[in-house]
Structures are given as C-alpha cells and as structure tokens.
Design a protein around this motif. Structure first.
Motif, short mmCIF file in Angstrom:
data_model
loop_
_atom_site.label_atom_id
_atom_site.label_comp_id
_atom_site.label_asym_id
_atom_site.label_seq_id
_atom_site.Cartn_x
_atom_site.Cartn_y
_atom_site.Cartn_z
N ARG A 5 0.84 -1.21 0.00
CA ARG A 5 0.00 0.00 0.00
C ARG A 5 0.87 1.25 0.00
O ARG A 5 0.64 2.17 -0.79
CB ARG A 5 -0.94 -0.01 1.22
CG ARG A 5 -1.89 1.15 1.25
CD ARG A 5 -2.85 1.01 2.44
NE ARG A 5 -3.84 2.05 2.42
CZ ARG A 5 -4.96 2.04 1.74
NH1 ARG A 5 -5.26 1.00 0.98
NH2 ARG A 5 -5.80 3.05 1.80
N LEU A 8 2.62 1.67 -3.31
CA LEU A 8 1.69 2.15 -4.32
C LEU A 8 1.40 3.64 -4.16
O LEU A 8 1.34 4.38 -5.14
CB LEU A 8 0.39 1.35 -4.27
CG LEU A 8 0.50 -0.07 -4.84
CD1 LEU A 8 -0.68 -0.93 -4.38
CD2 LEU A 8 0.58 -0.01 -6.36
N VAL A 29 1.53 2.77 -12.29
CA VAL A 29 1.69 2.92 -10.83
C VAL A 29 2.05 1.58 -10.23
O VAL A 29 2.98 1.49 -9.42
CB VAL A 29 0.40 3.49 -10.19
CG1 VAL A 29 0.49 3.46 -8.67
CG2 VAL A 29 0.14 4.92 -10.68
N ALA A 30 1.35 0.53 -10.63
CA ALA A 30 1.65 -0.81 -10.11
C ALA A 30 3.07 -1.23 -10.45
O ALA A 30 3.80 -1.74 -9.59
CB ALA A 30 0.64 -1.82 -10.64
N ALA A 33 5.62 0.54 -8.39
CA ALA A 33 5.62 0.07 -7.01
C ALA A 33 6.15 -1.35 -6.89
O ALA A 33 6.37 -1.84 -5.78
CB ALA A 33 4.20 0.14 -6.44
N ARG A 37 -0.92 -5.25 -10.99
CA ARG A 37 -2.06 -4.34 -11.11
C ARG A 37 -3.21 -4.84 -10.25
O ARG A 37 -3.94 -4.04 -9.66
CB ARG A 37 -2.47 -4.24 -12.58
CG ARG A 37 -3.47 -3.14 -12.83
CD ARG A 37 -3.71 -2.92 -14.28
NE ARG A 37 -4.08 -4.17 -14.92
CZ ARG A 37 -4.54 -4.28 -16.15
NH1 ARG A 37 -4.65 -3.22 -16.89
NH2 ARG A 37 -4.85 -5.44 -16.66
N LEU A 40 -2.91 -3.56 -6.79
CA LEU A 40 -3.34 -2.16 -6.71
C LEU A 40 -4.87 -2.09 -6.60
O LEU A 40 -5.40 -1.38 -5.74
CB LEU A 40 -2.85 -1.40 -7.95
CG LEU A 40 -3.02 0.11 -7.91
CD1 LEU A 40 -1.97 0.77 -8.79
CD2 LEU A 40 -4.38 0.55 -8.33
N LEU A 50 -7.58 5.18 -5.19
CA LEU A 50 -6.18 5.57 -5.07
C LEU A 50 -6.08 7.09 -4.86
O LEU A 50 -5.31 7.56 -4.02
CB LEU A 50 -5.40 5.15 -6.32
CG LEU A 50 -3.91 5.47 -6.35
CD1 LEU A 50 -3.17 4.85 -5.17
CD2 LEU A 50 -3.31 5.00 -7.68
#
Length: 181
Positions: A5, A8, A29-30, A33, A37, A40, A50
C-alpha cells in the motif's frame, strides 16, 4: 499488505508529480511500485480509491508536520511563525496539499474527492496550535489568524518577503512600505 500500500502511494505520488492525474495509468503505478495491477485494485478498488488515499495521506502528513513544528522547544511566537512559514513552503512544494488547504483544485490533480474541506483543516490546525501552547499564551483566535495569514501567502505569494519577519509582528528593514512600491 501495508508495505505494498505504501509503495503504491509513493508510486502514485511520484506519477502525480510528473504528469496530470488524468493521464496517470494504474498499470504504470503498479509497475513503479513493483506489484501487480491486481494488488493495486485489491488495495484501492480503482483510480478513485487511489486518489482518495493520496488525499488522506497528504492530509495526515500535513497534520503530522503541524504537530512536529508545534512540539518544538521554542516559545509560542517562534513556533507559530515556524508553523506559518513551514505551511507556506510545504504547500508551495506539494500541489495536492495546496489544493486541500485552499480548495483550488486543477485538472492536474485527482478529482475533488471526499476529504477535509479547507475550513476543516484550518480548524484542525488552529485547535492543535491552541492545545500545544501553554494555557493563556495564545488564544485559539490568534492561532487561527496565523494559520489564515499563512494560507493567504499560499493563495497569493508575496514574492521574496520572508514570512518570519511578518509574523514576528515587526517589519524587517528590507521590507518596503506601501509608499515605496
């Protein structure tokens, strides 16, 4: 998955700093991080979730910073001046915080999502400041005046004028009078 978390949220914050929120892609983003996905989506439910989490994190970080500044060993006037100065510097550096404090959202940011309104944040900071100072040092009204003065600098920057000089309740020799402008 607290670690995923936080990763992300860091990746989403970095993506938001680099480009407008509407073009930030969940898959990017995934990947940034280092998670899938699906992870996420499991954590946030989607891009709106998000965005809400980013708003909450920015609010929490700001209030933690307020507490840190107010917890200093300095006198009341110095702590309040530092709080105002720190608020201005932090809001200038973080567009999402600036939007939270002023209510001025732009297309680069996540859509206005349920979160604290500017007046709620102002009250929270005022109440924290009044509680952090010794009884009788500063009234909640004076604390709110300092917070609102800082927010006026966020909304309408005053160039290179140092905030501390103004909040020291005296003008420095380098400040110009209205007649000099």
């Amino acid at each position: 998955m607290p670690l995923a978390r936080e990763s992300l949220l860091e990746a989403a914050g970095a993506a938001l700093a680099a480009r407008p929120w509407p073009v930030v892609r969940m898959v990017e983003v995934a990947a940034a991080a280092g998670v899938s996905r699906q992870t996420l989506y499991n954590e946030f439910g989607g891009k709106d979730g998000l965005g809400r989490a980013l708003v909450r994190r920015e609010t929490d970080r700001y209030l933690a910073g307020v507490d840190r500044v107010l917890g200093a060993e300095e006198g009341a006037r110095e702590r309040m001046a530092e709080l105002a100065d720190w608020t201005v510097r932090t809001a200038r550096a973080h567009p999402l915080l600036r939007a939270l404090l002023t209510g001025c959202w732009d297309a680069r940011l996540p859509l206005l999502v349920p979160g604290p309104r500017p007046e709620e944040l102002t009250r929270a900071v005022r109440d924290r400041a009044a509680a952090a100072l010794a009884p009788g040092e500063w009234s909640p009204y004076r604390c709110e005046l300092v917070v609102r003065l800082a927010l006026s600098y966020v909304v309408a920057p005053a160039g290179d004028s140092p905030m501390g000089d103004l909040l020291g309740l005296g003008l420095s020799a380098s400040n110009r009078t209205a007649g000099d402008r």
